[in-house]
Every structure is written in C-alpha cells, then in structure tokens.
Design an enzyme around this catalytic site. Sequence first.
Site, PDB file in Angstrom:
ATOM      1  N   GLU A  36       0.840  -1.209   0.000  1.00 36.78           N
ATOM      2  CA  GLU A  36       0.000   0.000   0.000  1.00 36.78           C
ATOM      3  C   GLU A  36       0.869   1.251   0.000  1.00 36.78           C
ATOM      4  O   GLU A  36       1.819   1.360   0.774  1.00 36.78           O
ATOM      5  CB  GLU A  36      -0.894  -0.038   1.237  1.00 36.78           C
ATOM      6  CG  GLU A  36      -2.338   0.268   0.965  1.00 36.78           C
ATOM      7  CD  GLU A  36      -3.009  -0.686  -0.007  1.00 36.78           C
ATOM      8  OE1 GLU A  36      -3.093  -0.362  -1.217  1.00 36.78           O
ATOM      9  OE2 GLU A  36      -3.457  -1.744   0.436  1.00 36.78           O
ATOM     10  N   ASP A  39       3.128   2.159  -4.825  1.00 39.92           N
ATOM     11  CA  ASP A  39       3.152   2.284  -6.301  1.00 39.92           C
ATOM     12  C   ASP A  39       3.787   3.598  -6.761  1.00 39.92           C
ATOM     13  O   ASP A  39       4.628   3.601  -7.661  1.00 39.92           O
ATOM     14  CB  ASP A  39       1.757   2.063  -6.921  1.00 39.92           C
ATOM     15  CG  ASP A  39       0.654   2.994  -6.459  1.00 39.92           C
ATOM     16  OD1 ASP A  39       0.871   3.770  -5.492  1.00 39.92           O
ATOM     17  OD2 ASP A  39      -0.447   2.956  -7.063  1.00 39.92           O
ATOM     18  N   GLY A 127     -13.006   2.269  -1.550  1.00 38.46           N
ATOM     19  CA  GLY A 127     -11.604   1.957  -1.825  1.00 38.46           C
ATOM     20  C   GLY A 127     -11.426   0.736  -2.715  1.00 38.46           C
ATOM     21  O   GLY A 127     -10.359   0.113  -2.701  1.00 38.46           O
ATOM     22  N   LEU A 128     -12.451   0.389  -3.507  1.00 38.91           N
ATOM     23  CA  LEU A 128     -12.315  -0.769  -4.405  1.00 38.91           C
ATOM     24  C   LEU A 128     -12.169  -0.331  -5.869  1.00 38.91           C
ATOM     25  O   LEU A 128     -12.394  -1.097  -6.792  1.00 38.91           O
ATOM     26  CB  LEU A 128     -13.498  -1.729  -4.232  1.00 38.91           C
ATOM     27  CG  LEU A 128     -13.665  -2.311  -2.820  1.00 38.91           C
ATOM     28  CD1 LEU A 128     -14.894  -3.205  -2.729  1.00 38.91           C
ATOM     29  CD2 LEU A 128     -12.420  -3.098  -2.390  1.00 38.91           C
ATOM     30  N   SER A 130     -13.697   2.011  -7.947  1.00 42.46           N
ATOM     31  CA  SER A 130     -14.773   2.217  -8.923  1.00 42.46           C
ATOM     32  C   SER A 130     -14.367   3.298  -9.923  1.00 42.46           C
ATOM     33  O   SER A 130     -14.683   3.193 -11.115  1.00 42.46           O
ATOM     34  CB  SER A 130     -16.078   2.586  -8.226  1.00 42.46           C
ATOM     35  OG  SER A 130     -15.907   3.729  -7.428  1.00 42.46           O
ATOM     36  N   SER A 131     -13.631   4.317  -9.482  1.00 43.29           N
ATOM     37  CA  SER A 131     -13.273   5.381 -10.437  1.00 43.29           C
ATOM     38  C   SER A 131     -12.241   4.897 -11.447  1.00 43.29           C
ATOM     39  O   SER A 131     -12.357   5.178 -12.645  1.00 43.29           O
ATOM     40  CB  SER A 131     -12.815   6.640  -9.716  1.00 43.29           C
ATOM     41  OG  SER A 131     -11.939   6.338  -8.679  1.00 43.29           O
ATOM     42  N   GLU A 163      -6.439  11.060 -14.004  1.00 43.85           N
ATOM     43  CA  GLU A 163      -6.757  11.223 -12.577  1.00 43.85           C
ATOM     44  C   GLU A 163      -5.808  12.252 -11.940  1.00 43.85           C
ATOM     45  O   GLU A 163      -6.224  13.097 -11.157  1.00 43.85           O
ATOM     46  CB  GLU A 163      -6.641   9.862 -11.886  1.00 43.85           C
ATOM     47  CG  GLU A 163      -6.988   9.912 -10.444  1.00 43.85           C
ATOM     48  CD  GLU A 163      -8.128   8.982 -10.041  1.00 43.85           C
ATOM     49  OE1 GLU A 163      -8.633   8.212 -10.856  1.00 43.85           O
ATOM     50  OE2 GLU A 163      -8.512   9.065  -8.867  1.00 43.85           O
ATOM     51  N   ASP A 175      -4.203   0.982  -9.518  1.00 46.37           N
ATOM     52  CA  ASP A 175      -5.625   0.685  -9.734  1.00 46.37           C
ATOM     53  C   ASP A 175      -5.946   0.569 -11.218  1.00 46.37           C
ATOM     54  O   ASP A 175      -6.660  -0.329 -11.655  1.00 46.37           O
ATOM     55  CB  ASP A 175      -6.502   1.779  -9.101  1.00 46.37           C
ATOM     56  CG  ASP A 175      -6.194   1.988  -7.632  1.00 46.37           C
ATOM     57  OD1 ASP A 175      -5.490   1.146  -7.045  1.00 46.37           O
ATOM     58  OD2 ASP A 175      -6.646   2.998  -7.079  1.00 46.37           O
TER      59      ASP A 175
END
Length: 385
Positions: A36, A39, A127-128, A130-131, A163, A175
Amino acid sequence: MPATTAQTAKSTFEKTFSTHASHVFAAPGRVNIIGEHTDYNDGFVLPCAISFNTAIACRKNDRQTIRAVAFNYDNEQDEFAINETIDTSDKHWTNYLRGVVAQFIANNHAIGGLDIAICGNIPQGTGLSSSASLEVCLAMAINEVFALGLTPKELARLCQRAENEFVGCHCGIMDQLISACGEENSALLIDCRDLSSTAITIPESLQLLIINPNVERKLVGSEYNARRQSCEAAARTLGINALRDATLASLEAHQESLDISTFKRARHVVTENARVLQMQTACDNNDLATIKSLLASSHASMKEDFEITTQQLDFIADLINSDDSHACARMTGGGFGGCAVALIPHQEVTRICQRLKNTYESTFKTPLTIYFAEISQGAQTLEIA
Ligand code: GLA
C-alpha cells in the site's frame, strides 16, 4: 438473476439514445492484497481484479461530442464537445470521463463523438477502485471503437494521467493497471517502476474476503496527496529517485535529517516493499504462517507509521489477526476508510465472519458487509454488434 452491469448499460443506452449500442465493454474494480502506497514510490504491489465492474455500452455519434448517461446516478446525463477545451464539471462522475477524453485529445489521438451508457456495481467510496474502473472502461471503449491500437498498459498510464491532471488525485498506477491487465484467478505482483508483472496464486486453502465497515471515507484526496509529498521529500533527502531505492539502513542513516513524521512515512514504504516480495515467496511456498505475519505487519505499519487506518479497520484487522488460525487481514487501498482484505482458511470462514459481524455491529452500531471476492480478468470487450 439480477441484470448484469452490461445488460443494464445496454438497456440504458437504448432508452436514452433510441438505438442499439454497437459495443459493450467492462472493466473491474480491484482489491490490493499487500503493497500500500508503494506504487508512486516506484515499488511493488500485489492487487487482483475482482468480479465487481463498470460496464459501458456505446456507439459513435456524428456530433463531435461525448454524450453520457449514468445509470447509477438516476440516469443523469452529461454532454461535452471534443473540439473545445474540456472543463471540469460539478457532476463528479463525469470528471473521470472528461479527464480520459482530454488525455486522448492531448496525445493527438484521432477520436470522434461517442454516445455512452454506464452501469457499475462496485460499491462506491469503499476503496475498491470504482473510479479507476470507469476510467479504464472508457479508455478501452475509445481505443477499440476508434481503432487506436494502444496497449492495456498504455491505457492504464493514460487513465492515471487523467486522474492526476484532471481530477487532481496524485494516485499511482496500481488501480488503473490491475483494472486493465488483471488475470482471472491470479493476483499480479507489479513492479511499478517498469510495469512488469508476475501472476501469483493465492494458496487454495484460503478464501479471499473483502470486508466493508460501511463508514464514509474522509479527507481522502488531501491526505493522500500529503502522504505522497512526504515520500517524495524523504527520497530527496536520501538523494534517490524514489523510496524504492532505499533500504531500512539507508533510511535510518538519514533519520536526523528527516522530521519524525516524514521518517515514519518513508519507513512504511521501505518495509512494505519488502513485505510484498516476501509475500511472493510465501505464496509460492504455501507458507500460511508467513502470509499471516505479513498482512498483520502491513496493517500495523499503515496504522502506526503511515497513519491512514481508522478505528473500525483496526478493529477488524485486530480481531482477525489475533485469531488462533491462519486467518489474516489488513486495510486495503488508499486509506482513511474503505475496506479490509482478509485471507481466511475455508473451514474457519463461517466462524470468523459470524464473530466479526456480531462484535463489530455491537461495538460500532453499524452493519458490516462481507463480500466473497472472485479474482477476475481485466478490462474486456463483451460485445461488438
Ligand atoms: C489508491 C491509489 C493507488 C495506490 C493506493 C494505495 O488506491 O489510487 O495508486 O496508491 O491508493 O496503495
């Protein structure tokens, strides 16, 4: 059976635009197993794509505009021209579309007008990703419909820039990359410096669960960007390009030149990178005890050094990590709320979920939602008429 996101996107398209869609695409959300905030430090991550996704049904139009309808927002619509400067909108969902389209244009890709209908089933604000899945799904749609020939990795990079530059979140690549490139039944160990990846199989005896504490995420954008700045400041002090190049020893050698919070942020990143690589070996060796200790120490590091967990996520991780079995859990994603990821031996799932739900709900007076995650493939073309 409830309609799939693809079916709903298609029917929404037909109702809105009074014609059939020519193409249907879907891009998944993700859960990160470990790694976490590594990246954007050029480090390692271990996410997998999940069966929740965003689908887009679309067809070219001859208006030189993007017309979009969002099923999940009461069929709210947006239209913007592709031959004028694209501005941000006060409809939050459309900024992901606008950002992606602006990137195609900025990179001189020959795109035309497009009508699109969107439907997603990734729980939003948890936090999964979606965006990221919305961005990747649209980028894939544009790439295919206008035959641009970009690779999935190039699409992921383009979406990350959308983003960063349009939405204003200085996120890393994880992501978008896993949404574009995920593999069914495998997590991907991604080296975020060169974007190379290795498929990793999670031991079969473990069930992957996503646990949603159902608490709104707070301060996500500002605190996320602040963490990134601290990491970059630490790298500058160490005289390296990115914290990926630091070791605990090199970091400690510079401890006096760093304020305590910057030092702790960097220590999380350095130790977390090491944990991702140890996780690869532990999965390869089916070493459940090491997997448990890695997830538990990742959570502790996010709590104490990176300071991005919440009391609800700490409660969930503590309860599972203190269980006598090999069950383990940690917060997943950007932090300040969102979900936990858990790996639970199949025979312990019912007992642990029952106990977790009862104690969580009586402590926080909030329902807990547990998803049984299937590891899915990345973005795909579902239909071409
Ligand atoms: C968010 C960002 C990712 C990554 C994670 C934390 O999901 O979009 O790039 O930094 O947070 O690991």
